[in-house]
Scaffold this motif. Structure first.
Motif, PDB file in Angstrom:
ATOM      1  N   THR A   1       0.803  -1.136  -0.118  1.00  0.00           N
ATOM      2  CA  THR A   1      -0.093  -0.047   0.158  1.00  0.00           C
ATOM      3  C   THR A   1       0.964   1.120   0.076  1.00  0.00           C
ATOM      4  O   THR A   1       1.432   1.513   0.869  1.00  0.00           O
TER       5      THR A   1
ATOM      6  N   THR B   1      -0.497   8.356  -0.963  1.00  0.00           N
ATOM      7  CA  THR B   1      -0.089   9.728  -1.745  1.00  0.00           C
ATOM      8  C   THR B   1       0.747  10.401  -0.848  1.00  0.00           C
ATOM      9  O   THR B   1       0.690  10.151   0.577  1.00  0.00           O
TER      10      THR B   1
ATOM     11  N   TRP C   1      -1.185  12.225   2.430  1.00  0.00           N
ATOM     12  CA  TRP C   1      -2.083  11.216   3.058  1.00  0.00           C
ATOM     13  C   TRP C   1      -2.196  11.774   4.519  1.00  0.00           C
ATOM     14  O   TRP C   1      -3.419  11.675   5.142  1.00  0.00           O
TER      15      TRP C   1
ATOM     16  N   SER D   1      -8.623   4.518   2.328  1.00  0.00           N
ATOM     17  CA  SER D   1      -9.174   4.429   1.168  1.00  0.00           C
ATOM     18  C   SER D   1      -7.953   3.909   0.094  1.00  0.00           C
ATOM     19  O   SER D   1      -6.861   4.579  -0.150  1.00  0.00           O
ATOM     20  N   THR D   2      -8.274   2.801  -0.739  1.00  0.00           N
ATOM     21  CA  THR D   2      -7.348   2.184  -1.311  1.00  0.00           C
ATOM     22  C   THR D   2      -7.936   1.986  -2.592  1.00  0.00           C
ATOM     23  O   THR D   2      -8.901   1.389  -2.913  1.00  0.00           O
ATOM     24  N   LYS D   3      -7.117   2.148  -3.713  1.00  0.00           N
ATOM     25  CA  LYS D   3      -7.175   1.755  -5.072  1.00  0.00           C
ATOM     26  C   LYS D   3      -6.417   0.774  -5.603  1.00  0.00           C
ATOM     27  O   LYS D   3      -5.114   0.908  -5.648  1.00  0.00           O
TER      28      LYS D   3
ATOM     29  N   TYR E   1     -11.683  -6.055  -7.164  1.00  0.00           N
ATOM     30  CA  TYR E   1     -12.137  -4.550  -6.538  1.00  0.00           C
ATOM     31  C   TYR E   1     -12.551  -3.701  -7.615  1.00  0.00           C
ATOM     32  O   TYR E   1     -13.153  -2.608  -7.210  1.00  0.00           O
TER      33      TYR E   1
ATOM     34  N   THR F   1     -12.026  -0.703 -10.420  1.00  0.00           N
ATOM     35  CA  THR F   1     -10.778   0.534 -10.604  1.00  0.00           C
ATOM     36  C   THR F   1     -11.278   1.728  -9.607  1.00  0.00           C
ATOM     37  O   THR F   1     -10.449   2.669  -9.648  1.00  0.00           O
TER      38      THR F   1
ATOM     39  N   CYS G   1     -12.131   3.256  -5.639  1.00  0.00           N
ATOM     40  CA  CYS G   1     -11.617   3.313  -4.306  1.00  0.00           C
ATOM     41  C   CYS G   1     -12.424   2.474  -3.360  1.00  0.00           C
ATOM     42  O   CYS G   1     -13.603   2.518  -3.531  1.00  0.00           O
ATOM     43  N   HIS G   2     -11.775   1.878  -2.465  1.00  0.00           N
ATOM     44  CA  HIS G   2     -12.580   1.110  -1.374  1.00  0.00           C
ATOM     45  C   HIS G   2     -12.059   1.403  -0.124  1.00  0.00           C
ATOM     46  O   HIS G   2     -10.977   1.700   0.324  1.00  0.00           O
ATOM     47  N   SER G   3     -12.969   1.288   0.846  1.00  0.00           N
ATOM     48  CA  SER G   3     -12.442   1.670   2.389  1.00  0.00           C
ATOM     49  C   SER G   3     -11.859   0.369   2.759  1.00  0.00           C
ATOM     50  O   SER G   3     -12.203  -0.645   2.387  1.00  0.00           O
ATOM     51  N   THR G   4     -10.686   0.757   3.514  1.00  0.00           N
ATOM     52  CA  THR G   4      -9.636  -0.462   3.905  1.00  0.00           C
ATOM     53  C   THR G   4      -8.988  -0.041   5.288  1.00  0.00           C
ATOM     54  O   THR G   4      -8.806   1.374   5.495  1.00  0.00           O
TER      55      THR G   4
END
Length: 173
Positions: free
Chosen positions: A92, A95, A98, A117-119, A135, A137, A139-142
């Motif tokens: 991971t 940015t 972040w 939030s991960t892409k 997943y 393309t 973003c997902h909560s992680t």
């Protein structure tokens, strides 16, 4: 700004750790410490840390027996010396803004936690197909990327330590 400890469990994916540490070192708000909990059966993680010259102190802990991510994160949080904990995984890469962005949300909104939030990225054709099937393309909560007040983490409770995967999703729920 708030004082942050970054916790990184390492079991697999250690070859990505160098890029992750470089990315953490480039944060516009740098953490006060990086805690690496390593349960690899080799010494490559320790050697990598010894060869890196970062501005941020790295605290290294080696687990003798294989530690799944939940246990490694619990060990890292126990070692953390600062008021906020940020969770990352070897794969991971955050940015550059972040920690600054998330700490600003915490201060301005008066919250104790911001969920990561991960892409998912794809470096090969097979990864592209896997991403498309799982997943996508977006973003997902992680858990990786999450910033939480240490006191809140202690109130919520620890991660389940004997799960190979999904302990982070169970904890977030």
């Amino acid at each position: 700004m708030i004082k942050i400890s970054v916790v990184i469990p390492v079991l697999t994916g250690y070859q990505h750790l160098k890029n992750l540490l470089i990315a953490i070192n480039k944060q516009t708000l740098q953490p006060c410490e990086i805690i690496i909990v390593d349960s690899c059966s080799h010494t490559r993680v320790q050697e990598l840390i010894d060869d890196m010259h970062l501005e941020i102190p790295i605290h290294y802990h080696h687990e003798e027996k294989r530690a799944f991510p939940g246990k490694a994160r619990n060990v890292g949080v126990a070692m953390a010396q600062f008021e906020y904990i940020a969770f990352l995984d070897c794969r991971t890469i955050p940015t550059e803004n972040w920690l600054h962005h998330y700490s600003k949300i915490i201060k301005e909104q008066g919250v104790s936690m911001v969920v990561g939030s991960t892409k998912a990225l794809a470096d090969s054709k097979i990864q592209w197909y896997l991403r498309a099937a799982t997943y996508g393309t977006g973003c997902h909560s992680t858990l990786p990327g999450t910033l939480i007040e240490k006191k809140l983490f202690e109130r919520i409770g620890k991660f389940i330590e004997n799960l190979r995967m999904a302990e982070d999703q169970e904890w977030l729920q």
